[in-house]
Design an enzyme around this catalytic site. Sequence first.
Site, PDB file in Angstrom:
ATOM      1  N   PRO A   2      -5.079  -2.368  -0.787  1.00  0.00           N
ATOM      2  CA  PRO A   2      -5.766  -1.085  -0.541  1.00  0.00           C
ATOM      3  C   PRO A   2      -6.970  -0.853  -1.432  1.00  0.00           C
ATOM      4  CG  PRO A   2      -4.145  -0.730  -1.949  1.00  0.00           C
ATOM      5  CD  PRO A   2      -3.974  -2.302  -1.679  1.00  0.00           C
ATOM      6  N   PRO A  36      -0.308  -5.264  -2.385  1.00  0.00           N
ATOM      7  CA  PRO A  36      -0.228  -6.619  -3.407  1.00  0.00           C
ATOM      8  C   PRO A  36      -1.289  -6.200  -4.459  1.00  0.00           C
ATOM      9  CG  PRO A  36      -1.524  -6.883  -1.006  1.00  0.00           C
ATOM     10  CD  PRO A  36      -1.000  -5.543  -1.206  1.00  0.00           C
ATOM     11  N   ARG A  41      -8.466  -2.600  -5.481  1.00  0.00           N
ATOM     12  CA  ARG A  41      -9.759  -2.283  -5.835  1.00  0.00           C
ATOM     13  C   ARG A  41      -9.619  -0.645  -6.117  1.00  0.00           C
ATOM     14  NH1 ARG A  41      -8.931  -6.445  -4.599  1.00  0.00           N
ATOM     15  NH2 ARG A  41     -10.308  -8.030  -3.499  1.00  0.00           N
ATOM     16  N   ARG A  71       1.891  -0.537   8.674  1.00  0.00           N
ATOM     17  CA  ARG A  71       3.091  -0.108   8.084  1.00  0.00           C
ATOM     18  C   ARG A  71       3.613   1.223   8.855  1.00  0.00           C
ATOM     19  NH1 ARG A  71      -0.888  -1.197   4.318  1.00  0.00           N
ATOM     20  NH2 ARG A  71      -0.416  -2.770   2.828  1.00  0.00           N
TER      21      ARG A  71
END
Length: 127
Positions: A2, A36, A41, A71
């Site tokens: 994300p 992850p 960022r 998700r």
Amino acid sequence: MPHAWIEYSKNIAEEPELKTFREGVRDAMLETGIFPVAGLRIRLQEVDCLVGDGNADNAYIHLKIRIGEGRSADVKQNAADLIFTRTSTHLKPLADRGPLAYAFEMQEIPSAYSYKMNNLREYIGKI
């Protein structure tokens, strides 16, 4: 993915909570367990904005997190709840000292329109 965008009003640029907010957002995102580390960022940007009635003491922070799709609604809701709770707690001392408008939103990006070139996974942990 994300990616997080943090915008804030320039009148709080030197506040201690803001100086550590980017790391707090990262920690909250990682705490969800669904993002992850190589995909994170987090951008921090000062904006010249008019807040509320224009009083120079009025402060503003907006956090937008964009995530890849795939998700479940429950997973996204739990992640958003955790992130908002952690970040709101982080900002509470700032809000206790003066007027603060804090907004958070999480958006899903359809994978058909999300292009990437990323070799960070090869370097994370080696640097």
